[in-house]
Design a protein around this motif. Structure first.
Motif, PDB file in Angstrom:
ATOM      1  N   ALA A 267       0.826  -1.207   0.000  1.00 23.08           N
ATOM      2  CA  ALA A 267       0.000   0.000   0.000  1.00 23.08           C
ATOM      3  C   ALA A 267       0.862   1.260   0.000  1.00 23.08           C
ATOM      4  N   LEU A 268       1.947   1.247   0.789  1.00 20.92           N
ATOM      5  CA  LEU A 268       2.838   2.413   0.824  1.00 20.92           C
ATOM      6  C   LEU A 268       3.431   2.691  -0.549  1.00 20.92           C
ATOM      7  N   LEU A 269       3.909   1.643  -1.227  1.00 16.63           N
ATOM      8  CA  LEU A 269       4.508   1.818  -2.556  1.00 16.63           C
ATOM      9  C   LEU A 269       3.464   2.276  -3.567  1.00 16.63           C
ATOM     10  N   ALA A 270       2.265   1.727  -3.486  1.00 16.91           N
ATOM     11  CA  ALA A 270       1.215   2.086  -4.434  1.00 16.91           C
ATOM     12  C   ALA A 270       0.814   3.550  -4.313  1.00 16.91           C
ATOM     13  N   ASN A 271       0.941   4.095  -3.117  1.00 18.60           N
ATOM     14  CA  ASN A 271       0.545   5.485  -2.887  1.00 18.60           C
ATOM     15  C   ASN A 271       1.737   6.438  -2.908  1.00 18.60           C
ATOM     16  N   SER A 272       2.806   6.024  -3.579  1.00 19.10           N
ATOM     17  CA  SER A 272       4.006   6.859  -3.669  1.00 19.10           C
ATOM     18  C   SER A 272       4.498   6.898  -5.116  1.00 19.10           C
ATOM     19  N   ASP A 273       5.541   7.683  -5.333  1.00 18.15           N
ATOM     20  CA  ASP A 273       6.185   7.735  -6.654  1.00 18.15           C
ATOM     21  C   ASP A 273       7.405   6.820  -6.707  1.00 18.15           C
TER      22      ASP A 273
END
Length: 396
Positions: A267-273
C-alpha cells in the motif's frame, strides 16, 4: 510503449501496434515513427534500412538493478545452497557478500573494467541498452573508488549506457571496527565528496536487512545523502519487511527486491512515486518465492523488473528469461512485463529519453524475429533479438 500509465495494471489491448511500421532517426534520436509508406512519402531522401522479414520492434530494455562490476564467482556458495545450507551457514563458511568483497578488492582495475564491459556487451546483444551498475564489493575507500572508476571506464568501452550507483552501504565491512552509524557517517563525509569531485556517481543505495543495516541507520544515511544531492535507491524487504517504508519516507527513486513485502508495504509503494523493482533472478538463484508483483500492480504501484545480475544470488543475468518465468508465476500480462522492462524502468534511473519509441527519445531499439509480439514471452526468453540499435547505430 507510449501512452501507457506508469502505475497499476495494464492489458495487452492497451499496447499500440503499428503494422508495417517505420522509424526515422537523426543524430541518434527518433524523429518520427509511423507506418512505413507514410514516412517514405514524408522523408523521400532518407537513407533507408529496409527489413522485409516479419519482426517486432521494441524499445531497448532498461536493467535498473545490477552488480556486474565484480571479480570471481560464488559457485561454492551456490553448491552449498542447493545442498540445503542456510544463508548464515554459507556466510560462516567464508561465503556470502564478503567473499565477493575479498575477490574484488584484490582485482586490478583493468580486470574489473574488462569484466564489466564483457557483461554489459552480453546484455546489449540481448536487447538491454541501458544498465545500472552498482559498486558495493569494495567497502573501503580504495575498493569503492576502484569499482566506480572501473564502471566509468567500462562506459567508454561499451555501446550500452551505464548508470553507476554507489553501494558502499552493502554491509558493514568485517574489517571496520566501528558501529554501523559510524561506518555510514564515514561514507557520507569521506567517500561521497570524492565521488562528487570525480563525478563518479550521483546515486546511492543501501541494503536494509537484519544482516546489513537497520531501518533507523538507513533512514539517517539516506537523508544525509539526499542533503548532499544524491538520488537514492534501496535494497528493501528481501528477507524481512521495513526497507520499503524507508524508501517511501525518504523519497527514494525505487525500492528493490520486495520478496518479504506485506500488504502494508504494498500500500505504501502504491501510494508513492517510488518504483517497485522486482528481481526474479534473485528468487531463482536463492530458491525462494517471487516478489508480489501481481499484488503490487493491483494495488496501483509502478512495477519494474530488473536482473540483479551478481555473483552470489543472481548469476544468470538473463533479464528476459527471468521476466518471462516470473510472468507465468505471478500472472503478469505481456503489456505489464514489457512496460516493466522499458517505460516503467526508466523513472527508477531518472531517464527522460529511454523506454519508448517516440519522437525525441534516443533510438535505442531491438527487433525480434517474429510477426507477433506475444511470442517474445511465449518462448520464455529463448527468443532473442535479431537486431539491436543503440542511438540509431546497429550493434547486432
Amino acid at each position: 510503449m507510449a501512452g501507457l500509465s506508469l502505475k497499476g495494471t495494464l492489458q495487452d489491448e492497451q499496447l499500440t501496434v503499428i503494422e508495417k511500421g517505420g522509424v526515422v532517426v537523426e543524430n541518434g534520436e527518433i524523429v518520427a515513427i509511423a507506418d512505413y509508406r507514410s514516412l517514405l512519402q514524408k522523408y523521400p531522401d532518407s537513407e533507408i534500412a529496409f527489413i522485409d522479414t516479419p519482426m517486432v520492434l521494441l524499445p531497448g530494455f532498461i536493467d535498473c538493478h545490477t552488480h556486474i562490476c565484480y571479480d570471481g564467482t560464488r559457485n561454492r556458495d551456490y553448491a552449498m545452497r542447493i545442498a540445503g545450507k542456510s544463508y548464515l551457514e554459507i556466510a560462516r563458511a567464508g561465503g556470502g557478500i564478503w567473499d565477493s568483497v575479498t575477490k574484488t578488492r584484490i582485482a586490478d582495475p583493468v580486470t574489473l573494467t574488462e569484466n564489466t564491459v564483457a557483461r554489459a556487451n552480453r546484455h546489449l546483444k540481448e536487447g538491454v541498452t541501458t544498465i545500472e551498475v552498482k559498486s558495493g564489493y569494495g567497502l573501503n575507500m580504495e575498493g569503492e573508488l576502484k569499482m566506480l572508476r572501473a564502471i566509468q571506464q567500462a562506459g567508454l568501452h561499451t555501446r550500452a549506457t551505464l548508470v553507476s550507483t554507489c553501494l558502499a552501504a552493502h554491509m558493514k565491512p568485517r574489517d571496520y571496527a566501528g558501529t554501523e552509524d559510524e561506518y555510514l557517517q564515514w561514507v557520507l563525509t569521506e567517500l561521497l565528496p570524492v565521488l562528487q569531485q570525480e563525478q563518479l556517481s550521483n546515486r546511492v543505495d543501501i541494503f536494509i536487512e537484519e544482516t546489513a543495516f537497520s531501518v533507523a541507520a538507513a533512514t539517517r544515511f539516506l537523508q544525509g545523502a539526499g542533503r548532499q544531492g544524491f538520488a537514492a535507491t534501496v535494497h528493501a524487504d528481501q528477507f524481512s519487511a521495513g526497507g520499503a517504508a524507508v524508501a517511501v519516507e525518504t523519497g527514494a527513486l525505487s525500492a528493490d527486491h520486495l520478496e518479504a513485502s506485506t500488504e502494508k508495504e504494498i500500500a505504501l509503494l502504491a501510494n508513492s512515486d517510488t518504483v517497485a523493482v522486482v528481481l526474479p533472478g534473485a528468487s531463482l538463484g536463492l530458491g525462494m518465492h517471487y516478489a508480489p508483483a501481481r499484488k503490487l500492480l493491483n494495488a496501483g504501484a509502478s512495477v519494474a523488473i530488473a536482473s540483479d545480475w551478481n555473483p552470489g544470488s543472481a548469476p544468470m543475468g538473463d533479464l528476459l528469461i527471468q521476466a518471462a518465468v516470473m510472468s507465468a508465476a505471478e500472472k503478469l500480462s505481456t503489456a505489464e512485463v514489457l512496460a516493466a522492462l522499458t517505460v516503467r524502468a526508466a523513472p527508477a534511473l531518472q531517464l527522460k529519453d529511454a523506454g519508448q519509441l517516440v519522437a525525441g527519445y534516443a533510438a535505442d531499439m531491438q527487433a525480434y524475429p517474429t510477426g507477433d509480439y506475444r511470442d517474445i514471452l511465449y518462448y520464455q526468453g529463448k527468443m532473442k533479438p535479431a537486431m539491436v540499435w543503440k542511438k540509431g547505430e546497429p550493434v547486432l
